[in-house]
Design an enzyme around this catalytic site. Structure first.
Site, PDB file in Angstrom:
ATOM      1  N   ARG A   1       0.818  -1.215   0.000  1.00 34.84           N
ATOM      2  CA  ARG A   1       0.000   0.000   0.000  1.00 34.84           C
ATOM      3  C   ARG A   1       0.853   1.267   0.000  1.00 34.84           C
ATOM      4  O   ARG A   1       0.394   2.316  -0.434  1.00 34.84           O
ATOM      5  CB  ARG A   1      -0.995  -0.015   1.161  1.00 34.84           C
ATOM      6  CG  ARG A   1      -2.011  -1.156   1.013  1.00 34.84           C
ATOM      7  CD  ARG A   1      -3.129  -1.151   2.015  1.00 34.84           C
ATOM      8  NE  ARG A   1      -2.680  -1.041   3.381  1.00 34.84           N
ATOM      9  CZ  ARG A   1      -3.497  -0.842   4.411  1.00 34.84           C
ATOM     10  NH1 ARG A   1      -4.799  -0.747   4.224  1.00 34.84           N
ATOM     11  NH2 ARG A   1      -3.029  -0.755   5.633  1.00 34.84           N
TER      12      ARG A   1
ATOM     13  N   GLU B   1       3.864  -6.649  13.890  1.00 36.35           N
ATOM     14  CA  GLU B   1       3.019  -7.030  15.020  1.00 36.35           C
ATOM     15  C   GLU B   1       2.463  -8.438  14.930  1.00 36.35           C
ATOM     16  O   GLU B   1       2.070  -9.014  15.922  1.00 36.35           O
ATOM     17  CB  GLU B   1       1.896  -6.012  15.251  1.00 36.35           C
ATOM     18  CG  GLU B   1       0.871  -5.912  14.141  1.00 36.35           C
ATOM     19  CD  GLU B   1       1.214  -4.897  13.061  1.00 36.35           C
ATOM     20  OE1 GLU B   1       0.286  -4.365  12.467  1.00 36.35           O
ATOM     21  OE2 GLU B   1       2.417  -4.654  12.796  1.00 36.35           O
TER      22      GLU B   1
END
Length: 178
Positions: A67, A104
């Site tokens: 992105r 994460e």
């Protein structure tokens, strides 16, 4: 870093939807596809991402897969500088330099063509989200390994609760903070 506030920020925030448990359980994904479907606000988001770095002598935008490519191409065009794609391992055709990083919900490797930057280059790292900072820190290390200076990193969204900014190793700016 000067970061936008007020009505513009709220308009942009309305174009981000949250998807729970994607791509993994416990992750609240920030979906920017509504923003991408609104050309005026997408342009405003890209402009906001460049404001802190307009006078920093940027020569290249480093856009992080995937992105980050969407923002990076427009921002490189706005700044009239080169665009360097930073990709996951095995996606670039010429000789690369690579950096492993953690995020994460896993780990990965980021690569850049070894000849994309060089001494004297001044890079701006672009990505959609700053979470734990692992991907951005890998981008900063990649640039440094080719002799470039990183003037900063700019993100559309920053997840403050993950504290990623602290480990990036370069000045950071973000448009929306959660």
């Amino acid at each position: 870093m000067n970061e936008p506030q007020g009505a513009e920020t709220e308009r942009l925030r309305q174009l981000v939807r949250e998807i729970p448990d994607f791509p993994a359980p416990g992750v609240l994904y920030k979906d920017i596809t509504p923003l991408l479907n609104n050309p005026q606000e997408f342009q405003a988001a890209c402009k906001a991402m460049t404001e802190s770095f307009v006078d920093s002598g940027v020569t290249h935008v480093l856009a992080i897969e995937s992105r980050g490519f969407l923002f990076g191409a427009i921002i490189a065009s706005q700044l009239n500088v080169g665009l360097v794609p930073l990709r996951k391992a095995g996606k670039l055709p010429a000789e690369t330099v690579s950096e492993a990083y953690s995020l994460e919900y896993g780990a990965n490797v980021l690569e850049m063509h070894i000849d994309a930057l060089g001494a004297g280059a001044r890079a701006l790292v672009i990505d959609d989200v700053l979470a734990t900072g692992g991907t951005a820190a890998a981008a900063v290390r990649l640039a440094a390994r080719t002799g470039a200076a990183v003037v900063g990193c700019s993100f559309f969204i920053e997840l403050l609760y993950l504290g990623g900014r602290a480990g990036v190793g370069a000045p950071c700016a973000s448009v929306l903070r959660y």
